[in-house]
Design a protein around this motif. Structure first.
Motif, PDB file in Angstrom:
ATOM      1  N   LYS A   3       0.826  -1.209   0.000  1.00  0.00           N
ATOM      2  CA  LYS A   3       0.000   0.000   0.000  1.00  0.00           C
ATOM      3  C   LYS A   3       0.866   1.267   0.000  1.00  0.00           C
ATOM      4  CE  LYS A   3      -4.304   1.209   2.293  1.00  0.00           C
ATOM      5  NZ  LYS A   3      -5.136   0.878   3.439  1.00  0.00           N
ATOM      6  N   ASP A   4       1.924   1.256   0.824  1.00  0.00           N
ATOM      7  CA  ASP A   4       2.828   2.405   0.906  1.00  0.00           C
ATOM      8  C   ASP A   4       3.595   2.610  -0.392  1.00  0.00           C
ATOM      9  OD1 ASP A   4       2.034   2.830   3.497  1.00  0.00           O
ATOM     10  OD2 ASP A   4       3.684   1.692   4.375  1.00  0.00           O
ATOM     11  N   LEU A   5       4.059   1.502  -0.979  1.00  0.00           N
ATOM     12  CA  LEU A   5       4.800   1.587  -2.245  1.00  0.00           C
ATOM     13  C   LEU A   5       3.933   2.138  -3.377  1.00  0.00           C
ATOM     14  CD1 LEU A   5       6.790  -1.786  -2.316  1.00  0.00           C
ATOM     15  CD2 LEU A   5       7.770   0.497  -2.156  1.00  0.00           C
ATOM     16  N   LEU A   6       2.632   1.830  -3.314  1.00  0.00           N
ATOM     17  CA  LEU A   6       1.717   2.213  -4.401  1.00  0.00           C
ATOM     18  C   LEU A   6       0.946   3.499  -4.120  1.00  0.00           C
ATOM     19  CD1 LEU A   6       0.224  -1.330  -5.169  1.00  0.00           C
ATOM     20  CD2 LEU A   6       1.882  -0.099  -6.567  1.00  0.00           C
ATOM     21  N   LYS A   7       1.304   4.202  -3.051  1.00  0.00           N
ATOM     22  CA  LYS A   7       0.472   5.349  -2.643  1.00  0.00           C
ATOM     23  C   LYS A   7       0.369   6.448  -3.707  1.00  0.00           C
ATOM     24  CE  LYS A   7       3.800   7.862   0.281  1.00  0.00           C
ATOM     25  NZ  LYS A   7       5.007   7.072   0.014  1.00  0.00           N
ATOM     26  N   ASP A   8       1.387   6.574  -4.579  1.00  0.00           N
ATOM     27  CA  ASP A   8       1.346   7.584  -5.642  1.00  0.00           C
ATOM     28  C   ASP A   8       0.887   7.004  -6.978  1.00  0.00           C
ATOM     29  OD1 ASP A   8       2.312   9.500  -3.846  1.00  0.00           O
ATOM     30  OD2 ASP A   8       4.390   8.904  -4.245  1.00  0.00           O
ATOM     31  N   LYS A   9       0.483   5.744  -6.968  1.00  0.00           N
ATOM     32  CA  LYS A   9       0.070   5.077  -8.212  1.00  0.00           C
ATOM     33  C   LYS A   9      -1.438   4.866  -8.221  1.00  0.00           C
ATOM     34  CE  LYS A   9       4.403   4.054  -9.473  1.00  0.00           C
ATOM     35  NZ  LYS A   9       5.055   4.800 -10.529  1.00  0.00           N
ATOM     36  N   GLU A  10      -1.992   4.827  -9.433  1.00  0.00           N
ATOM     37  CA  GLU A  10      -3.404   4.473  -9.587  1.00  0.00           C
ATOM     38  C   GLU A  10      -3.452   3.127 -10.300  1.00  0.00           C
ATOM     39  OE1 GLU A  10      -7.580   6.412 -11.077  1.00  0.00           O
ATOM     40  OE2 GLU A  10      -5.833   6.734 -12.355  1.00  0.00           O
ATOM     41  N   ILE A  11      -4.022   2.148  -9.644  1.00  0.00           N
ATOM     42  CA  ILE A  11      -4.143   0.808 -10.235  1.00  0.00           C
ATOM     43  C   ILE A  11      -5.479   0.720 -10.965  1.00  0.00           C
ATOM     44  CG2 ILE A  11      -4.240  -1.682  -9.752  1.00  0.00           C
ATOM     45  CD1 ILE A  11      -1.517  -0.498  -9.017  1.00  0.00           C
ATOM     46  N   ILE A  12      -5.394   0.345 -12.238  1.00  0.00           N
ATOM     47  CA  ILE A  12      -6.613   0.128 -13.030  1.00  0.00           C
ATOM     48  C   ILE A  12      -6.721  -1.367 -13.291  1.00  0.00           C
ATOM     49  CG2 ILE A  12      -7.840   0.615 -15.187  1.00  0.00           C
ATOM     50  CD1 ILE A  12      -5.985   3.148 -15.406  1.00  0.00           C
ATOM     51  N   LEU A  13      -7.767  -1.979 -12.781  1.00  0.00           N
ATOM     52  CA  LEU A  13      -7.993  -3.409 -12.985  1.00  0.00           C
ATOM     53  C   LEU A  13      -9.015  -3.579 -14.103  1.00  0.00           C
ATOM     54  CD1 LEU A  13      -7.508  -6.345 -12.082  1.00  0.00           C
ATOM     55  CD2 LEU A  13      -9.306  -6.026 -10.379  1.00  0.00           C
ATOM     56  N   ALA A  14      -8.550  -4.098 -15.240  1.00  0.00           N
ATOM     57  CA  ALA A  14      -9.431  -4.273 -16.398  1.00  0.00           C
ATOM     58  C   ALA A  14     -10.019  -5.681 -16.370  1.00  0.00           C
ATOM     59  CB  ALA A  14      -8.661  -4.029 -17.695  1.00  0.00           C
ATOM     60  N   SER A  15     -10.868  -5.924 -15.384  1.00  0.00           N
ATOM     61  CA  SER A  15     -11.479  -7.244 -15.227  1.00  0.00           C
ATOM     62  C   SER A  15     -12.861  -7.106 -14.612  1.00  0.00           C
ATOM     63  CB  SER A  15     -10.610  -8.118 -14.319  1.00  0.00           C
ATOM     64  OG  SER A  15     -11.280  -9.337 -14.035  1.00  0.00           O
ATOM     65  N   GLY A  16     -13.788  -7.858 -15.159  1.00  0.00           N
ATOM     66  CA  GLY A  16     -15.143  -7.876 -14.608  1.00  0.00           C
ATOM     67  C   GLY A  16     -15.327  -8.976 -13.575  1.00  0.00           C
ATOM     68  N   SER A  17     -14.271  -9.732 -13.308  1.00  0.00           N
ATOM     69  CA  SER A  17     -14.363 -10.894 -12.414  1.00  0.00           C
ATOM     70  C   SER A  17     -14.492 -10.479 -10.950  1.00  0.00           C
ATOM     71  CB  SER A  17     -13.124 -11.778 -12.586  1.00  0.00           C
ATOM     72  OG  SER A  17     -12.980 -12.652 -11.483  1.00  0.00           O
ATOM     73  N   PRO A  18     -15.606 -10.841 -10.296  1.00  0.00           N
ATOM     74  CA  PRO A  18     -15.750 -10.531  -8.870  1.00  0.00           C
ATOM     75  C   PRO A  18     -14.655 -11.189  -8.031  1.00  0.00           C
ATOM     76  CG  PRO A  18     -17.766 -11.576  -9.742  1.00  0.00           C
ATOM     77  CD  PRO A  18     -16.746 -11.557 -10.842  1.00  0.00           C
ATOM     78  N   ARG A  19     -14.160 -12.338  -8.484  1.00  0.00           N
ATOM     79  CA  ARG A  19     -13.106 -13.048  -7.752  1.00  0.00           C
ATOM     80  C   ARG A  19     -11.807 -12.243  -7.780  1.00  0.00           C
ATOM     81  NH1 ARG A  19     -16.453 -15.738 -10.611  1.00  0.00           N
ATOM     82  NH2 ARG A  19     -15.222 -15.833 -12.511  1.00  0.00           N
ATOM     83  N   ARG A  20     -11.462 -11.698  -8.953  1.00  0.00           N
ATOM     84  CA  ARG A  20     -10.246 -10.863  -9.044  1.00  0.00           C
ATOM     85  C   ARG A  20     -10.405  -9.585  -8.224  1.00  0.00           C
ATOM     86  NH1 ARG A  20      -9.669 -12.295 -15.251  1.00  0.00           N
ATOM     87  NH2 ARG A  20      -8.523 -14.247 -15.032  1.00  0.00           N
ATOM     88  N   HIS A  21     -11.598  -8.982  -8.253  1.00  0.00           N
ATOM     89  CA  HIS A  21     -11.843  -7.775  -7.449  1.00  0.00           C
ATOM     90  C   HIS A  21     -11.575  -8.071  -5.973  1.00  0.00           C
ATOM     91  CE1 HIS A  21     -14.981  -6.462 -10.722  1.00  0.00           C
ATOM     92  NE2 HIS A  21     -13.743  -6.492 -11.172  1.00  0.00           N
ATOM     93  N   GLN A  22     -12.075  -9.224  -5.515  1.00  0.00           N
ATOM     94  CA  GLN A  22     -11.918  -9.601  -4.106  1.00  0.00           C
ATOM     95  C   GLN A  22     -10.446  -9.814  -3.746  1.00  0.00           C
ATOM     96  OE1 GLN A  22     -14.479  -9.487  -1.790  1.00  0.00           O
ATOM     97  NE2 GLN A  22     -12.710  -9.597  -0.415  1.00  0.00           N
ATOM     98  N   PHE A  23      -9.694 -10.438  -4.669  1.00  0.00           N
ATOM     99  CA  PHE A  23      -8.264 -10.653  -4.420  1.00  0.00           C
ATOM    100  C   PHE A  23      -7.539  -9.331  -4.199  1.00  0.00           C
ATOM    101  CE2 PHE A  23      -8.222 -14.979  -6.687  1.00  0.00           C
ATOM    102  CZ  PHE A  23      -8.181 -15.657  -5.490  1.00  0.00           C
ATOM    103  N   PHE A  24      -7.852  -8.325  -5.019  1.00  0.00           N
ATOM    104  CA  PHE A  24      -7.186  -7.028  -4.862  1.00  0.00           C
ATOM    105  C   PHE A  24      -7.563  -6.376  -3.527  1.00  0.00           C
ATOM    106  CE2 PHE A  24      -5.738  -7.647  -9.057  1.00  0.00           C
ATOM    107  CZ  PHE A  24      -4.671  -6.775  -9.236  1.00  0.00           C
ATOM    108  N   LYS A  25      -8.824  -6.541  -3.127  1.00  0.00           N
ATOM    109  CA  LYS A  25      -9.245  -6.032  -1.812  1.00  0.00           C
ATOM    110  C   LYS A  25      -8.484  -6.775  -0.710  1.00  0.00           C
ATOM    111  CE  LYS A  25     -13.864  -4.749  -3.315  1.00  0.00           C
ATOM    112  NZ  LYS A  25     -15.163  -5.346  -3.612  1.00  0.00           N
ATOM    113  N   ASP A  26      -8.385  -8.102  -0.846  1.00  0.00           N
ATOM    114  CA  ASP A  26      -7.699  -8.918   0.165  1.00  0.00           C
ATOM    115  C   ASP A  26      -6.200  -8.590   0.241  1.00  0.00           C
ATOM    116  OD1 ASP A  26     -10.123 -10.102   0.664  1.00  0.00           O
ATOM    117  OD2 ASP A  26      -9.679 -11.965  -0.417  1.00  0.00           O
TER     118      ASP A  26
END
Length: 194
Positions: A3-26
């Motif tokens: 989280k600290d390393l990515l604080k100045d970055k914007e991650i764009i996840l090009a996926s409609g998969s609810p499973r992938r969304h959950q992984f990024f949250k986790d």
């Protein structure tokens, strides 16, 4: 940590998969979702991770020349590979049943590729997991296809659903890769890029 390393970055996840969304949250990664329609066709001479690498990169092309300096685009693709053939998402319940019947009592591989694209570089990583099913009877296959949603899943099944609970006897490699994202590789690659 990430989280600290990515604080100045914007991650764009090009996926409609609810499973992938959950992984990024986790993984505690902040992201926005931007899914673009891409015709998922690949050259017929590609095999195994060559297919998923190609499709993950193809999905990134929809964002070409649009990425800002602080953005990291993440695209991915998963296939089930069995008998020298890629099994994508089934187009009908009948096709899902045929896929599961072909996987019954046998081992297959699941390949997932993840492509990380910035405005000046692209990195693609992939992972393979071997999965073995017990002999599935027709009643089990029918029950799963009629009561779950196999049509949005490569190979017509999800390891975390009923069919995985009753049917999978062995797994070699990352479980999360089969669900749709090799999380350990995503973490490792984002640390490098950040």
């Amino acid at each position: 940590m990430l989280k600290d390393l990515l604080k100045d970055k914007e991650i764009i996840l090009a996926s409609g998969s609810p499973r992938r969304h959950q992984f990024f949250k986790d993984l505690d990664i902040a992201f926005k979702i931007d899914v673009r329609s891409v015709k998922e066709a690949y050259p017929k001479d590609l095999k195994k991770e060559g297919i998923t690498d190609f499709l993950a990169k193809l999905k990134a092309e929809a964002f070409q020349d649009e990425l800002k300096k602080n953005q990291i685009l993440i695209t991915s693709d998963t296939i089930v590979y069995h008998n020298e053939k890629a099994l994508g998402k089934p187009k009908s319940k009948a096709e899902a049943k045929a896929m599961l019947a072909s996987l019954s009592g046998q081992s297959h591989s699941v390949f997932t590729s993840v492509c990380f694209t910035t405005n000046n570089q692209q990195t693609t990583v992939n992972d393979e997991t071997k999965v073995t099913f017990k002999e599935l009877n027709q009643a089990e296959i029918d029950y799963y296809v009629e009561n779950f949603k196999p049509l949005d899943k490569a190979g017509g099944y999800a390891i975390q659903e009923w069919i995985g609970l009753i049917g999978i006897t062995k797994i070699e490699g990352s479980y999360f890769n089969v669900v749709g994202l090799p999380t350990q590789l995503v973490y490792k690659t984002l640390i490098k890029i950040a």
